[in-house]
Motif scaffolding. Sequence first.
Motif, PDB file in Angstrom:
ATOM      1  N   TYR A  77       0.881  -1.165   0.105  1.00  0.00           N
ATOM      2  CA  TYR A  77       0.015  -0.110   0.130  1.00  0.00           C
ATOM      3  C   TYR A  77       0.763   1.162  -0.038  1.00  0.00           C
ATOM      4  CZ  TYR A  77      -3.466   3.270   1.436  1.00  0.00           C
ATOM      5  OH  TYR A  77      -4.476   4.344   1.448  1.00  0.00           O
ATOM      6  N   ILE A  78       1.830   1.238   0.860  1.00  0.00           N
ATOM      7  CA  ILE A  78       2.712   2.464   0.945  1.00  0.00           C
ATOM      8  C   ILE A  78       3.420   2.667  -0.367  1.00  0.00           C
ATOM      9  CG2 ILE A  78       4.753   3.377   2.092  1.00  0.00           C
ATOM     10  CD1 ILE A  78       3.822   1.997   4.777  1.00  0.00           C
ATOM     11  N   LEU A  79       4.082   1.618  -1.024  1.00  0.00           N
ATOM     12  CA  LEU A  79       4.621   1.884  -2.235  1.00  0.00           C
ATOM     13  C   LEU A  79       3.741   2.289  -3.461  1.00  0.00           C
ATOM     14  CD1 LEU A  79       6.836  -1.729  -2.345  1.00  0.00           C
ATOM     15  CD2 LEU A  79       7.656   0.868  -2.242  1.00  0.00           C
ATOM     16  N   ASP A  80       2.435   1.771  -3.349  1.00  0.00           N
ATOM     17  CA  ASP A  80       1.749   2.315  -4.321  1.00  0.00           C
ATOM     18  C   ASP A  80       1.088   3.508  -4.312  1.00  0.00           C
ATOM     19  OD1 ASP A  80       2.013  -0.213  -5.903  1.00  0.00           O
ATOM     20  OD2 ASP A  80       0.112  -1.241  -5.363  1.00  0.00           O
ATOM     21  N   LYS A  81       0.725   3.885  -3.151  1.00  0.00           N
ATOM     22  CA  LYS A  81       0.028   4.984  -2.792  1.00  0.00           C
ATOM     23  C   LYS A  81       0.923   6.284  -2.547  1.00  0.00           C
ATOM     24  CE  LYS A  81      -4.146   3.057  -3.031  1.00  0.00           C
ATOM     25  NZ  LYS A  81      -5.034   3.542  -3.999  1.00  0.00           N
TER      26      LYS A  81
ATOM     27  N   VAL B 115      -4.593   4.831   6.858  1.00  0.00           N
ATOM     28  CA  VAL B 115      -5.192   5.310   7.848  1.00  0.00           C
ATOM     29  C   VAL B 115      -5.695   4.460   8.885  1.00  0.00           C
ATOM     30  CG1 VAL B 115      -6.856   7.161   8.807  1.00  0.00           C
ATOM     31  CG2 VAL B 115      -5.585   7.689   6.839  1.00  0.00           C
ATOM     32  N   ASN B 116      -6.484   3.489   8.208  1.00  0.00           N
ATOM     33  CA  ASN B 116      -7.341   2.405   9.117  1.00  0.00           C
ATOM     34  C   ASN B 116      -7.333   1.336   8.452  1.00  0.00           C
ATOM     35  OD1 ASN B 116      -9.369   2.851   7.272  1.00  0.00           O
ATOM     36  ND2 ASN B 116     -10.099   4.593   8.804  1.00  0.00           N
ATOM     37  N   VAL B 117      -7.822   0.219   9.157  1.00  0.00           N
ATOM     38  CA  VAL B 117      -7.956  -1.358   8.458  1.00  0.00           C
ATOM     39  C   VAL B 117      -9.026  -1.135   7.539  1.00  0.00           C
ATOM     40  CG1 VAL B 117      -7.058  -2.466  10.421  1.00  0.00           C
ATOM     41  CG2 VAL B 117      -9.445  -1.935  10.387  1.00  0.00           C
ATOM     42  N   ASN B 118      -9.972  -0.192   7.408  1.00  0.00           N
ATOM     43  CA  ASN B 118     -10.806  -0.133   6.244  1.00  0.00           C
ATOM     44  C   ASN B 118     -10.202   0.124   5.064  1.00  0.00           C
ATOM     45  OD1 ASN B 118     -13.119  -1.168   7.615  1.00  0.00           O
ATOM     46  ND2 ASN B 118     -13.703   0.980   8.141  1.00  0.00           N
ATOM     47  N   GLN B 119      -9.197   1.012   5.004  1.00  0.00           N
ATOM     48  CA  GLN B 119      -8.511   1.291   3.723  1.00  0.00           C
ATOM     49  C   GLN B 119      -7.735   0.197   3.362  1.00  0.00           C
ATOM     50  OE1 GLN B 119      -6.198   4.973   4.768  1.00  0.00           O
ATOM     51  NE2 GLN B 119      -7.346   6.006   3.390  1.00  0.00           N
ATOM     52  N   LEU B 120      -7.003  -0.489   4.266  1.00  0.00           N
ATOM     53  CA  LEU B 120      -6.436  -1.855   3.960  1.00  0.00           C
ATOM     54  C   LEU B 120      -7.513  -2.700   3.146  1.00  0.00           C
ATOM     55  CD1 LEU B 120      -3.681  -2.239   6.830  1.00  0.00           C
ATOM     56  CD2 LEU B 120      -3.310  -1.635   4.275  1.00  0.00           C
TER      57      LEU B 120
ATOM     58  N   GLU C  53      -8.289 -11.582   8.666  1.00  0.00           N
ATOM     59  CA  GLU C  53      -7.223 -11.045   9.388  1.00  0.00           C
ATOM     60  C   GLU C  53      -7.731  -9.325   9.527  1.00  0.00           C
ATOM     61  OE1 GLU C  53      -4.624 -10.386  12.339  1.00  0.00           O
ATOM     62  OE2 GLU C  53      -5.317 -12.220  11.518  1.00  0.00           O
ATOM     63  N   LEU C  54      -8.028  -8.938   8.528  1.00  0.00           N
ATOM     64  CA  LEU C  54      -8.550  -7.367   8.801  1.00  0.00           C
ATOM     65  C   LEU C  54      -9.787  -7.343   9.411  1.00  0.00           C
ATOM     66  CD1 LEU C  54      -7.260  -6.008   5.193  1.00  0.00           C
ATOM     67  CD2 LEU C  54      -6.336  -5.717   7.364  1.00  0.00           C
ATOM     68  N   MET C  55     -10.798  -8.260   9.035  1.00  0.00           N
ATOM     69  CA  MET C  55     -11.785  -8.209   9.905  1.00  0.00           C
ATOM     70  C   MET C  55     -11.587  -8.644  11.564  1.00  0.00           C
ATOM     71  SD  MET C  55     -14.727  -7.875   8.166  1.00  0.00           S
ATOM     72  CE  MET C  55     -15.777  -8.199   6.622  1.00  0.00           C
ATOM     73  N   LEU C  56     -10.791  -9.387  11.785  1.00  0.00           N
ATOM     74  CA  LEU C  56     -10.443  -9.623  13.147  1.00  0.00           C
ATOM     75  C   LEU C  56      -9.617  -8.250  13.927  1.00  0.00           C
ATOM     76  CD1 LEU C  56      -8.881 -13.206  13.036  1.00  0.00           C
ATOM     77  CD2 LEU C  56     -11.126 -12.511  14.034  1.00  0.00           C
ATOM     78  N   ARG C  57      -9.113  -7.526  12.973  1.00  0.00           N
ATOM     79  CA  ARG C  57      -8.451  -6.343  13.483  1.00  0.00           C
ATOM     80  C   ARG C  57      -9.644  -5.069  13.362  1.00  0.00           C
ATOM     81  NH1 ARG C  57      -2.387  -6.066  11.784  1.00  0.00           N
ATOM     82  NH2 ARG C  57      -1.946  -8.309  11.969  1.00  0.00           N
ATOM     83  N   GLY C  58     -10.913  -5.379  12.979  1.00  0.00           N
ATOM     84  CA  GLY C  58     -11.772  -4.444  13.135  1.00  0.00           C
ATOM     85  C   GLY C  58     -12.506  -3.660  11.807  1.00  0.00           C
ATOM     86  N   ALA C  59     -11.622  -4.333  10.765  1.00  0.00           N
ATOM     87  CA  ALA C  59     -12.409  -3.816   9.438  1.00  0.00           C
ATOM     88  C   ALA C  59     -13.860  -4.018   9.323  1.00  0.00           C
ATOM     89  CB  ALA C  59     -11.493  -4.361   8.143  1.00  0.00           C
TER      90      ALA C  59
END
Length: 71
Positions: A10-14, A19-24, A48-54
Amino acid sequence: MIVKMLIEKYILDKNDKPVNVNQLLDYATLCYVNNQLTIWQYKSLVKELMLRGATKPEFYFEELTPELTLQ
């Protein structure tokens, strides 16, 4: 692919940090649609992202039932 690798991609592309797990989650979906992730990688990341709150947007869960008209 693990979440850490997704963040790095994400960092390389953008050229910015997520900002948050929803963006991921959105980014993982985009990568999957563009054939940059396999279905197994995508499912694993989503879990994994859903477990983290996405969360997915509300409209994602709406059920569309087309009306059938028989004449």
